[in-house]
Design an enzyme around this catalytic site. Structure first.
Site, PDB file in Angstrom:
ATOM      1  N   GLN A  53       0.789  -1.238   0.000  1.00  0.00           N
ATOM      2  CA  GLN A  53       0.000   0.000   0.000  1.00  0.00           C
ATOM      3  C   GLN A  53       0.819   1.287   0.000  1.00  0.00           C
ATOM      4  O   GLN A  53       0.246   2.362  -0.173  1.00  0.00           O
ATOM      5  CB  GLN A  53      -0.972   0.058   1.194  1.00  0.00           C
ATOM      6  CG  GLN A  53      -1.937  -1.106   1.281  1.00  0.00           C
ATOM      7  CD  GLN A  53      -2.971  -0.908   2.368  1.00  0.00           C
ATOM      8  OE1 GLN A  53      -3.539   0.170   2.498  1.00  0.00           O
ATOM      9  NE2 GLN A  53      -3.218  -1.941   3.140  1.00  0.00           N
ATOM     10  N   ASP A  54       2.121   1.221   0.186  1.00  0.00           N
ATOM     11  CA  ASP A  54       2.865   2.489   0.279  1.00  0.00           C
ATOM     12  C   ASP A  54       4.300   2.342  -0.220  1.00  0.00           C
ATOM     13  O   ASP A  54       5.250   2.738   0.459  1.00  0.00           O
ATOM     14  CB  ASP A  54       2.849   2.995   1.713  1.00  0.00           C
ATOM     15  CG  ASP A  54       3.113   4.502   1.802  1.00  0.00           C
ATOM     16  OD1 ASP A  54       3.023   5.185   0.754  1.00  0.00           O
ATOM     17  OD2 ASP A  54       3.418   4.999   2.896  1.00  0.00           O
ATOM     18  N   ILE A  55       4.460   1.785  -1.428  1.00  0.00           N
ATOM     19  CA  ILE A  55       5.788   1.705  -2.028  1.00  0.00           C
ATOM     20  C   ILE A  55       6.213   3.099  -2.476  1.00  0.00           C
ATOM     21  O   ILE A  55       5.528   3.756  -3.253  1.00  0.00           O
ATOM     22  CB  ILE A  55       5.784   0.742  -3.238  1.00  0.00           C
ATOM     23  CG1 ILE A  55       5.540  -0.687  -2.770  1.00  0.00           C
ATOM     24  CG2 ILE A  55       7.092   0.835  -4.018  1.00  0.00           C
ATOM     25  CD1 ILE A  55       6.669  -1.285  -1.956  1.00  0.00           C
ATOM     26  N   ASN A  59      10.498   4.156   1.695  1.00  0.00           N
ATOM     27  CA  ASN A  59      10.273   2.829   2.259  1.00  0.00           C
ATOM     28  C   ASN A  59      11.131   1.748   1.616  1.00  0.00           C
ATOM     29  O   ASN A  59      10.895   0.560   1.846  1.00  0.00           O
ATOM     30  CB  ASN A  59       8.790   2.454   2.133  1.00  0.00           C
ATOM     31  CG  ASN A  59       7.930   3.262   3.075  1.00  0.00           C
ATOM     32  OD1 ASN A  59       8.403   3.784   4.077  1.00  0.00           O
ATOM     33  ND2 ASN A  59       6.644   3.385   2.748  1.00  0.00           N
ATOM     34  N   THR A  95       0.521   7.013  -0.043  1.00  0.00           N
ATOM     35  CA  THR A  95       0.930   8.386  -0.296  1.00  0.00           C
ATOM     36  C   THR A  95       0.413   8.775  -1.674  1.00  0.00           C
ATOM     37  O   THR A  95       0.642   8.059  -2.650  1.00  0.00           O
ATOM     38  CB  THR A  95       2.462   8.508  -0.230  1.00  0.00           C
ATOM     39  OG1 THR A  95       2.904   8.004   1.040  1.00  0.00           O
ATOM     40  CG2 THR A  95       2.903   9.951  -0.371  1.00  0.00           C
TER      41      THR A  95
END
Length: 222
Positions: A53-55, A59, A95
């Site tokens: 969900q947030d690559i 990260n 994001t």
């Protein structure tokens, strides 16, 4: 009190390319694509699949041996909301700049292909300096914007993979395991053999013998 011990990553994250204002070299881009895709393939093969969900560059950590490692994945999106206090973009489970167009639909449930779009957006930013659709992410693409051309002296093969990841339709994006395979083959110089169809020689038809009329016997008159 529960606690978690994790390795110390001294080299920081891939966000250093953004901070230092330099585009990622092609060789490193291939390696990052491979390593992150391999990590996503592992997560996606779980039952049920685990969606990151947030690559994004923040990260993706850089290990001591130069390998790229995924952090802050899965349920961690909910954990950070409790620990740090959620910002608006964190409450949405990602994001905005790295969220695919399907995340802005009436049913924004994240799927495996959403991680692939985020991977493409991250690579695009590391190669050009900016996310493909700015801070608006796939919202602009959902409203009809085309994928911007990737500038820079990168191979067309690399550009094509990143562009495929950013496809508007989820079914047009390659899977994480497919990206892992393609990048592995490139890094190790493996070319997929092209199957050339073997043509069977066409034999000329054998002419059928013409029918022969039966011989008529002539009887001697009595």
């Amino acid at each position: 009190m529960p606690y978690l011990i994790m390795p110390l990553i001294k080299n920081g994250s891939a966000f250093k390319y953004i901070v230092e204002g330099q585009n990622i070299p092609e060789e490193e881009a291939w390696k990052m694509l491979h390593d992150v895709a391999a990590g996503l393939a592992y997560l996606h093969e779980k039952t049920p699949p685990l969606i990151h969900q947030d690559i994004k560059p923040d990260n993706i950590m850089i290990g001591d041996e130069g390998q790229y490692l995924i952090t802050d994945f899965g349920i961690s999106a909910r954990v950070r909301s409790t620990i740090r206090g959620a910002k608006a973009q964190e409450q949405s489970g990602g994001t905005l700049a790295y969220m695919g167009p399907e995340r802005f639909s009436t049913n924004p449930r994240p799927i495996m292909a959403s991680d692939i779009w985020s991977l493409g957006a991250m690579m695009y930013e590391l190669m050009t300096g900016l996310p493909p659709f700015g801070n608006h992410g796939g919202m602009l693409q959902k409203n009809g914007a085309d994928i911007p051309i990737i500038e820079g002296e990168y191979s067309q093969e690399l550009k094509d993979i990143v562009t495929m990841c950013l496809a508007k339709e989820t079914w047009d994006r390659p899977s994480a395991s497919k990206i892992e395979e393609m990048t592995y083959n490139h890094i190790h110089g493996i070319t997929t053999p092209v199957q050339t169809p073997v043509e069977t020689p066409v034999q000329a038809p054998i002419p059928e013998p013409e029918p022969v009329a039966p011989a008529m016997s002539k009887e001697e008159p009595v």
